[in-house]
Design an enzyme around this catalytic site. Structure first.
Site, PDB file in Angstrom:
ATOM      1  N   GLY A  89      46.897  34.902  48.639  1.00 10.28           N
ATOM      2  CA  GLY A  89      47.693  34.068  47.733  1.00 10.28           C
ATOM      3  C   GLY A  89      47.210  33.976  46.295  1.00 10.28           C
ATOM      4  N   LYS A 140      48.472  51.645  43.002  1.00  3.98           N
ATOM      5  CA  LYS A 140      47.111  52.013  43.432  1.00  3.98           C
ATOM      6  C   LYS A 140      46.985  53.519  43.259  1.00  3.98           C
ATOM      7  CE  LYS A 140      47.071  47.754  45.123  1.00  3.98           C
ATOM      8  NZ  LYS A 140      46.349  46.631  44.551  1.00  3.98           N
TER       9      LYS A 140
HETATM   10  C1  LIG Z   1      45.527  43.467  47.955  1.00  2.00           C
HETATM   11  S1  LIG Z   1      46.207  42.396  49.129  1.00  2.00           S
HETATM   12  C2  LIG Z   1      47.100  41.268  48.135  1.00  2.00           C
HETATM   13  C3  LIG Z   1      46.247  40.229  47.492  1.00  2.00           C
HETATM   14  C4  LIG Z   1      47.078  39.168  46.836  1.00  2.00           C
HETATM   15  N1  LIG Z   1      47.821  39.682  45.677  1.00  2.00           N
HETATM   16  C5  LIG Z   1      46.193  38.046  46.349  1.00  2.00           C
HETATM   17  O1  LIG Z   1      46.063  37.886  45.147  1.00  2.00           O
HETATM   18  O2  LIG Z   1      45.646  37.301  47.175  1.00  2.00           O
HETATM   19  C6  LIG Z   1      47.474  43.352  49.828  1.00  2.00           C
HETATM   20  C7  LIG Z   1      48.334  42.582  50.798  1.00  2.00           C
HETATM   21  O3  LIG Z   1      49.493  43.373  51.028  1.00  2.00           O
HETATM   22  C8  LIG Z   1      49.900  43.160  52.353  1.00  2.00           C
HETATM   23  N2  LIG Z   1      50.791  44.265  52.736  1.00  2.00           N
HETATM   24  C9  LIG Z   1      50.525  45.581  52.802  1.00  2.00           C
HETATM   25  N3  LIG Z   1      51.618  46.258  53.191  1.00  2.00           N
HETATM   26  C10 LIG Z   1      52.598  45.335  53.329  1.00  2.00           C
HETATM   27  C11 LIG Z   1      53.958  45.397  53.698  1.00  2.00           C
HETATM   28  N4  LIG Z   1      54.547  46.558  53.978  1.00  2.00           N
HETATM   29  N5  LIG Z   1      54.668  44.247  53.733  1.00  2.00           N
HETATM   30  C12 LIG Z   1      54.099  43.067  53.430  1.00  2.00           C
HETATM   31  N6  LIG Z   1      52.811  42.956  53.076  1.00  2.00           N
HETATM   32  C13 LIG Z   1      52.074  44.061  53.026  1.00  2.00           C
HETATM   33  C14 LIG Z   1      48.611  43.080  53.130  1.00  2.00           C
HETATM   34  O4  LIG Z   1      48.819  42.350  54.338  1.00  2.00           O
HETATM   35  C15 LIG Z   1      47.693  42.357  52.156  1.00  2.00           C
HETATM   36  O5  LIG Z   1      47.676  40.968  52.437  1.00  2.00           O
END
Ligand SMILES: C[S@@+](CC[C@H](N)C(=O)[O-])C[C@H]1O[C@@H](n2cnc3c(N)ncnc32)[C@H](O)[C@@H]1O
Length: 366
Positions: free
Chosen positions: A223, A306
């Site tokens: 979050g 990325k």
């Molecule tokens: C780098 S983290 C995000 C961190 C977030 N922006 C923060 O500031 O706390 C990436 C997130 O993307 C989610 N994620 C990856 N692929 C996804 C998808 N297809 N649908 C929803 N969430 C996804 C992962 O579960 C993970 O929680």
């Protein structure tokens, strides 16, 4: 003075070099980039001496993705005598720049340069006095005049030059320093905060980042990005299968959807922002974000691409070109900006702002 010096993130020198070479060539400025791996900077030497100044004046700094700062410099000053470094630096700048509005004594953003930075802070004071006495600097600070830069790459060894007012980074070393908010659920929060600083003019924050706007955060957990939106009193649809920080859920401003961010579609028509930090192939994220803008599901988008290990400049360029083509093909007028932010690592951050949809008889407000 035929050299343009660009500061960049350590390890991204090749990307910075590829970018300046391509973007200078588009303006018919030709030269070659000297790259030293992990140095944190790139030196672009123009074949025509006067073109370095033309380049820093005409190439919009905001179009550069990998450069944190862009300055014109002369030859490297070496072996500055420890007892008096001020005189040779002042001498080198004499006739090169006049009536500068600010002095910045800087280093590359590398671990090795940290010690040198302490020296730079001390050196700034006597150097500023000398430059003011010589008319190289004005007696007061102003952002309407060139910034004088002294860039130490090793003890006693520096480039000197200047950047153009309003076509440079206004920040020391081109770095946006931000304080980590202790109640934020992840450090990623700083990426979105920095993106707001980089892409949204301060006088438009109330309107474009103001209270009551609706936002969607794709890949939201835990979050950190949602935190930035909630802090600005927005209502946020957070999409992720993972757990959201309870502190955010307790605000009553967050709706958590345990869904795939690629399949999620907004259930209301007044979403202003979509932000996306999903770790996925850049082309998938770029396509998804273009779809959000084309379909009118949001007004503005901020997302990370990325980067793979190789051909990172090409990867970014291709994705940005693809977004641009897709928007144009659908008659969408939009502003696209991209930058490798200080808080970004192996990634860049992109901002798209839809300006108006060229459908007959329809014009979006704002
Ligand atoms: C780098 S983290 C995000 C961190 C977030 N922006 C923060 O500031 O706390 C990436 C997130 O993307 C989610 N994620 C990856 N692929 C996804 C998808 N297809 N649908 C929803 N969430 C996804 C992962 O579960 C993970 O929680």
């Amino acid at each position: 003075m035929n050299k343009v010096l660009l500061y960049c993130r350590q390890g991204f020198e090749k990307e910075c070099a590829a970018e300046i070479t391509a973007k200078a060539a588009q303006r018919e400025v030709f030269g070659f980039a000297r790259v030293k791996d992990d140095s944190g900077y790139v030196l672009f030497e123009c074949y025509q001496a006067e073109e370095a100044e033309k380049l820093i004046a005409e190439l919009p700094f905001s179009e550069l993705i990998f450069a944190r700062q862009m300055i014109v410099v002369g030859e490297l000053l070496r072996d500055l005598p420890p007892e008096d470094r001020v005189t040779p630096v002042t001498g080198m700048l004499t006739g090169f720049v006049e009536k500068g509005g600010e002095l910045r004594v800087e280093v590359p953003d590398t671990n090795e340069s940290k010690e040198l930075l302490k020296f730079c802070r001390k050196f700034t004071v006597p150097l500023r006095s000398s430059l003011r006495a010589a008319g190289i600097l004005l007696k007061y600070e102003t952002d309407r005049r060139p910034v004088v830069h002294v860039f130490f790459i090793a003890p006693g060894c520096c480039y000197v030059g200047y950047s153009m007012p309003k076509n440079n980074s206004p920040l020391f070393m081109g770095i946006q320093r931000l304080k980590f908010p202790s109640d934020a659920p992840s450090r990623s929060t700083l990426k979105l905060e920095e993106a707001f600083h980089a892409f949204i003019p301060a006088d438009e924050w109330d309107e474009r980042l103001g209270s009551g706007l609706f936002a969607v955060d794709l890949g939201a957990c835990p979050g950190g990005w949602t935190y930035q939106l909630v802090k600005r009193s927005m209502m946020v649809h957070a999409v992720d299968n993972g757990p959201m920080a309870p502190s955010l859920m307790d605000t009553g401003q967050v709706f958590h959807h345990r869904e795939d961010g690629f399949k999620y579609r907004p259930t209301r028509s007044n979403i202003y922002w979509v932000v996306c930090d999903m770790v996925e192939k850049p082309v998938r994220v770029a396509n998804l974000m273009a779809d959000w803008v084309v379909n009118g599901w949001c007004r503005e988008a901020i997302f990370n691409l990325k980067l793979p290990m190789k051909k990172r400049y090409e990867e970014v360029s291709q994705n940005l070109a693809m977004i641009d083509e897709k928007l144009k093909a659908n008659g969408i007028n939009a502003q696209i900006q991209a930058r490798q932010l200080y808080h970004d690592r192996e990634e860049v951050t992109v901002h798209i702002r839809r300006i108006w949809a060229a459908e007959p008889g329809r014009r979006d407000e704002k």
